[in-house]
Design a protein around this motif. Sequence first.
Motif, PDB file in Angstrom:
ATOM      1  N   GLY A   1       8.369  10.428   3.766  1.00  0.00           N
ATOM      2  CA  GLY A   1       8.878   9.218   4.384  1.00  0.00           C
ATOM      3  C   GLY A   1       7.895   8.069   4.381  1.00  0.00           C
ATOM      4  O   GLY A   1       8.190   7.003   4.904  1.00  0.00           O
ATOM      5  N   ALA A   2       6.733   8.264   3.805  1.00  0.00           N
ATOM      6  CA  ALA A   2       5.745   7.195   3.717  1.00  0.00           C
ATOM      7  C   ALA A   2       5.412   6.964   2.252  1.00  0.00           C
ATOM      8  O   ALA A   2       5.747   7.763   1.396  1.00  0.00           O
ATOM      9  CB  ALA A   2       4.488   7.583   4.486  1.00  0.00           C
ATOM     10  N   TRP A   3       4.753   5.867   1.975  1.00  0.00           N
ATOM     11  CA  TRP A   3       4.414   5.518   0.599  1.00  0.00           C
ATOM     12  C   TRP A   3       2.912   5.574   0.400  1.00  0.00           C
ATOM     13  O   TRP A   3       2.147   5.286   1.309  1.00  0.00           O
ATOM     14  CB  TRP A   3       4.909   4.104   0.271  1.00  0.00           C
ATOM     15  N   PRO A   4       2.449   5.906  -0.813  1.00  0.00           N
ATOM     16  CA  PRO A   4       1.020   5.946  -1.066  1.00  0.00           C
ATOM     17  C   PRO A   4       0.387   4.563  -1.135  1.00  0.00           C
ATOM     18  O   PRO A   4      -0.804   4.419  -1.021  1.00  0.00           O
ATOM     19  CB  PRO A   4       0.916   6.654  -2.418  1.00  0.00           C
ATOM     20  N   VAL A   5       1.203   3.549  -1.339  1.00  0.00           N
ATOM     21  CA  VAL A   5       0.735   2.168  -1.337  1.00  0.00           C
ATOM     22  C   VAL A   5       1.669   1.357  -0.458  1.00  0.00           C
ATOM     23  O   VAL A   5       2.723   1.816  -0.070  1.00  0.00           O
ATOM     24  CB  VAL A   5       0.687   1.573  -2.772  1.00  0.00           C
ATOM     25  N   ALA A   6       1.307   0.148  -0.142  1.00  0.00           N
ATOM     26  CA  ALA A   6       2.060  -0.650   0.828  1.00  0.00           C
ATOM     27  C   ALA A   6       3.326  -1.264   0.242  1.00  0.00           C
ATOM     28  O   ALA A   6       3.380  -2.444  -0.046  1.00  0.00           O
ATOM     29  CB  ALA A   6       1.158  -1.743   1.403  1.00  0.00           C
TER      30      ALA A   6
ATOM     31  N   HIS B   1       2.595  13.637 -10.095  1.00  0.00           N
ATOM     32  CA  HIS B   1       3.425  12.558  -9.565  1.00  0.00           C
ATOM     33  C   HIS B   1       2.605  11.278  -9.587  1.00  0.00           C
ATOM     34  O   HIS B   1       1.434  11.284  -9.241  1.00  0.00           O
ATOM     35  CB  HIS B   1       3.837  12.874  -8.121  1.00  0.00           C
ATOM     36  N   TRP B   2       3.205  10.208 -10.023  1.00  0.00           N
ATOM     37  CA  TRP B   2       2.538   8.917  -9.946  1.00  0.00           C
ATOM     38  C   TRP B   2       3.598   7.850  -9.737  1.00  0.00           C
ATOM     39  O   TRP B   2       4.767   8.050 -10.041  1.00  0.00           O
ATOM     40  CB  TRP B   2       1.684   8.621 -11.171  1.00  0.00           C
ATOM     41  N   GLU B   3       3.193   6.760  -9.161  1.00  0.00           N
ATOM     42  CA  GLU B   3       4.090   5.633  -8.933  1.00  0.00           C
ATOM     43  C   GLU B   3       3.467   4.395  -9.545  1.00  0.00           C
ATOM     44  O   GLU B   3       2.296   4.122  -9.345  1.00  0.00           O
ATOM     45  CB  GLU B   3       4.337   5.433  -7.438  1.00  0.00           C
ATOM     46  N   TYR B   4       4.272   3.672 -10.267  1.00  0.00           N
ATOM     47  CA  TYR B   4       3.810   2.459 -10.934  1.00  0.00           C
ATOM     48  C   TYR B   4       3.920   1.276  -9.980  1.00  0.00           C
ATOM     49  O   TYR B   4       4.944   1.070  -9.333  1.00  0.00           O
ATOM     50  CB  TYR B   4       4.652   2.201 -12.191  1.00  0.00           C
ATOM     51  N   VAL B   5       2.864   0.487  -9.895  1.00  0.00           N
ATOM     52  CA  VAL B   5       2.850  -0.750  -9.123  1.00  0.00           C
ATOM     53  C   VAL B   5       2.429  -1.851 -10.088  1.00  0.00           C
ATOM     54  O   VAL B   5       1.307  -1.857 -10.575  1.00  0.00           O
ATOM     55  CB  VAL B   5       1.865  -0.682  -7.937  1.00  0.00           C
TER      56      VAL B   5
END
Length: 97
Positions: free
Chosen positions: A71-76, A6-10
């Motif tokens: 319910g929380a995010w790995p980054v702000a 899993h990864w999220e793009y910022v």
Amino acid sequence: SLMFHHWEYVGSDFDGDMKAISDDEVVRKWWSFCEPCQEPFKWEGPPPSKGGDGGPDGSWWAPMEEVNHCGAWPVAYSSEFPDPDFVPKNPEGKTSS
């Protein structure tokens, strides 16, 4: 064996950033070590480390649907915890927070 990731793009230029990653010589060398350990989902032609794009419908990874989230995010992404815009994807609608 099954591996998932899993990864999220910022960022603001996804295509440009992905191209910069794929053009990086060190990243391509790393991919050449990882690729033999993986079975692509749908791929034609050379692997990514050799500049391959998988063809018109190529996809190295199979998509997965998220079924639970804390319910929380790995980054702000949000100034509040838990994120007030978060919508759980589970039958009871509960979060772990």
